[in-house]
Design an enzyme around this catalytic site. Structure first.
Site, PDB file in Angstrom:
ATOM      1  N   HIS A 139       3.436   7.836   7.422  1.00 15.90           N
ATOM      2  CA  HIS A 139       4.266   9.002   7.257  1.00 15.90           C
ATOM      3  C   HIS A 139       3.396  10.218   8.284  1.00 15.90           C
ATOM      4  O   HIS A 139       2.289   9.850   8.638  1.00 15.90           O
ATOM      5  CB  HIS A 139       4.806   9.571   5.903  1.00 15.90           C
ATOM      6  CG  HIS A 139       3.368  10.266   5.319  1.00 15.90           C
ATOM      7  ND1 HIS A 139       3.642  11.128   4.159  1.00 15.90           N
ATOM      8  CD2 HIS A 139       1.895  10.211   5.498  1.00 15.90           C
ATOM      9  CE1 HIS A 139       2.359  11.396   3.821  1.00 15.90           C
ATOM     10  NE2 HIS A 139       1.452  10.797   4.408  1.00 15.90           N
ATOM     11  N   CYS A 158      -2.805  14.935   8.065  1.00 10.46           N
ATOM     12  CA  CYS A 158      -1.834  14.061   7.821  1.00 10.46           C
ATOM     13  C   CYS A 158      -0.784  14.698   8.936  1.00 10.46           C
ATOM     14  O   CYS A 158       0.558  14.380   8.819  1.00 10.46           O
ATOM     15  CB  CYS A 158      -1.116  14.893   6.365  1.00 10.46           C
ATOM     16  SG  CYS A 158      -2.386  14.131   5.047  1.00 10.46           S
ATOM     17  N   HIS A 164      -0.084   8.240   9.795  1.00 10.65           N
ATOM     18  CA  HIS A 164      -1.138   7.474   9.236  1.00 10.65           C
ATOM     19  C   HIS A 164      -0.336   6.991   7.885  1.00 10.65           C
ATOM     20  O   HIS A 164       0.547   7.093   7.517  1.00 10.65           O
ATOM     21  CB  HIS A 164      -2.129   8.526   8.677  1.00 10.65           C
ATOM     22  CG  HIS A 164      -1.572   9.613   7.939  1.00 10.65           C
ATOM     23  ND1 HIS A 164      -0.791  10.746   8.136  1.00 10.65           N
ATOM     24  CD2 HIS A 164      -1.712   9.767   6.501  1.00 10.65           C
ATOM     25  CE1 HIS A 164      -0.541  11.633   7.021  1.00 10.65           C
ATOM     26  NE2 HIS A 164      -1.092  10.735   6.099  1.00 10.65           N
ATOM     27  N   HIS A 166      -0.714   5.258   3.625  1.00 12.45           N
ATOM     28  CA  HIS A 166      -1.119   5.279   2.131  1.00 12.45           C
ATOM     29  C   HIS A 166      -0.677   4.165   1.569  1.00 12.45           C
ATOM     30  O   HIS A 166       0.160   3.670   1.734  1.00 12.45           O
ATOM     31  CB  HIS A 166      -0.600   6.502   1.545  1.00 12.45           C
ATOM     32  CG  HIS A 166      -1.205   8.026   2.129  1.00 12.45           C
ATOM     33  ND1 HIS A 166      -2.334   8.567   1.918  1.00 12.45           N
ATOM     34  CD2 HIS A 166      -0.390   8.734   2.809  1.00 12.45           C
ATOM     35  CE1 HIS A 166      -2.351   9.460   2.464  1.00 12.45           C
ATOM     36  NE2 HIS A 166      -1.143   9.990   2.915  1.00 12.45           N
ATOM     37  N   ASP A 204       8.501  -0.231   1.519  1.00  7.41           N
ATOM     38  CA  ASP A 204       7.118  -0.893   1.702  1.00  7.41           C
ATOM     39  C   ASP A 204       6.910  -1.303   3.152  1.00  7.41           C
ATOM     40  O   ASP A 204       7.952  -1.969   3.861  1.00  7.41           O
ATOM     41  CB  ASP A 204       7.157  -2.256   0.959  1.00  7.41           C
ATOM     42  CG  ASP A 204       5.784  -2.741   0.949  1.00  7.41           C
ATOM     43  OD1 ASP A 204       4.673  -1.926   1.154  1.00  7.41           O
ATOM     44  OD2 ASP A 204       5.664  -4.106   0.744  1.00  7.41           O
ATOM     45  N   HIS A 205       5.923  -1.029   3.832  1.00 11.57           N
ATOM     46  CA  HIS A 205       5.464  -1.516   5.116  1.00 11.57           C
ATOM     47  C   HIS A 205       6.504  -0.791   6.259  1.00 11.57           C
ATOM     48  O   HIS A 205       6.947  -1.470   7.146  1.00 11.57           O
ATOM     49  CB  HIS A 205       5.429  -2.825   5.456  1.00 11.57           C
ATOM     50  CG  HIS A 205       4.076  -3.561   4.784  1.00 11.57           C
ATOM     51  ND1 HIS A 205       3.916  -3.505   3.138  1.00 11.57           N
ATOM     52  CD2 HIS A 205       3.121  -4.109   5.634  1.00 11.57           C
ATOM     53  CE1 HIS A 205       2.660  -3.994   3.361  1.00 11.57           C
ATOM     54  NE2 HIS A 205       2.154  -4.353   4.379  1.00 11.57           N
ATOM     55  N   GLU A 249      -0.464   9.511  -4.298  1.00 17.65           N
ATOM     56  CA  GLU A 249      -0.769   9.283  -2.858  1.00 17.65           C
ATOM     57  C   GLU A 249      -2.149   8.702  -2.322  1.00 17.65           C
ATOM     58  O   GLU A 249      -2.516   8.083  -1.677  1.00 17.65           O
ATOM     59  CB  GLU A 249      -0.503  10.522  -2.285  1.00 17.65           C
ATOM     60  CG  GLU A 249      -0.415  10.246  -0.612  1.00 17.65           C
ATOM     61  CD  GLU A 249       0.188  11.607   0.074  1.00 17.65           C
ATOM     62  OE1 GLU A 249       1.143  11.396   0.440  1.00 17.65           O
ATOM     63  OE2 GLU A 249      -0.581  12.526   0.266  1.00 17.65           O
TER      64      GLU A 249
HETATM   65 NI    NI Z   1      -0.726  11.523   4.037  1.00 18.70          NI
END
Ligand code: NI
Length: 263
Positions: A139, A158, A164, A166, A204-205, A249
């Site tokens: 995100h 972020c 990037h 998580h 996911d992914h 997160e």
């Molecule tokens: Ni983040």
């Protein structure tokens, strides 16, 4: 004041001295099945001892009343979540009596590190089933009305334009009633299927900003992710309702949403 205490790896193997460890049962040579029973008790703290309640008393009640009661009521006939839920609700008042004058606020049964059942004093026969899930996603946090510099100041790393990732941990709690010995709280498999289909598979992914419609205009902060997951799951479970969604997160940051309006 509240005191929380758990026993692990019960039932014991019949030894007088029972080790409350992950390593196994009383004689220290055998491996116990993963099971955790946790009690939350509340009351005043004794001025002389500094104790709310002697944890030895909690352990004794958890083993002799709760664990033994679960074995005869539910675990002996099957480990499905409805029968365990019914058994947990059934033993609650017995455990509460045994722990007086401390007040038993809730009892939790952790069937695995990822699945737990809980019953509390507020609703006789109301059971909460919590399951955890994981997904990995990318995100980027930014507000399009702010400058690049302002975004960097507000969101730090972020706001990296390339995004990037998580590894998100999602804890979903559903709440349902248990009717006289025949539990109706959702079974684990049903909750699993609903969450996998509605949340994990779509997220996911993925790059949340670019590939998930809800985040096309909405910043994918952990708060907003929890809210979006709630919206995807509310009303989707048979025989129970969604009670809370927690999204971690990182191990240090978690958002929880329990419904209702968000200002
Ligand atoms: Ni983040």
């Amino acid at each position: 004041m509240r005191l929380i205490r758990e026993i692990r790896c019960y039932p014991d193997d019949g030894n007088e001295v029972v080790a409350n460890t992950w390593a196994g049962t009383g004689n220290g040579t055998s491996l116990g099945a993963y099971r955790v029973l946790r009690a939350v008790v509340e009351g005043p703290v004794d001025r002389r001892t500094g104790y709310l309640c002697d944890i030895k008393d909690i352990d004794r009640i958890l083993r002799t009343v709760v664990a033994a009661g679960l074995q005869t009521r539910g675990e002996g006939t099957g480990s499905d979540s409805p029968s365990l839920a019914a058994a947990l609700a059934d033993v609650f008042p017995h455990a509460a009596r045994g722990l007086r004058p401390a007040a038993l606020r809730s009892l939790e049964l952790h069937a695995s590190p990822h699945t737990r059942l809980a019953v509390d004093e507020r609703g006789a026969g109301m059971i909460r089933l919590t399951q955890s899930f994981e997904f990995s996603a990318a995100h980027r946090l930014f507000c399009k009305e702010l400058s690049d510099e302002e975004n960097r100041r507000l969101f730090g790393k972020c706001s990296n334009p390339k995004g990037h990732g998580h590894n998100y941990l999602v804890e979903v709690t559903v709440c349902g009633t248990v009717d006289s010995g025949k539990g109706t709280v959702a079974d684990v498999g049903h909750v699993d299927r609903v969450v996998l289909e509605r949340v994990i598979e779509p997220f996911d992914h993925k790059n949340l900003n670019l590939e998930c419609a809800e985040f096309a205009q909405l910043n994918p902060s952990v708060e907003n992710i929890a809210r979006v997951i709630w919206d995807r799951l509310a009303g989707a479970f048979d025989g129970c309702r969604l009670a809370s969604v927690r999204v971690w997160e990182t191990p240090k940051t978690c958002a929880e949403y329990t419904g209702g309006d968000v200002p």
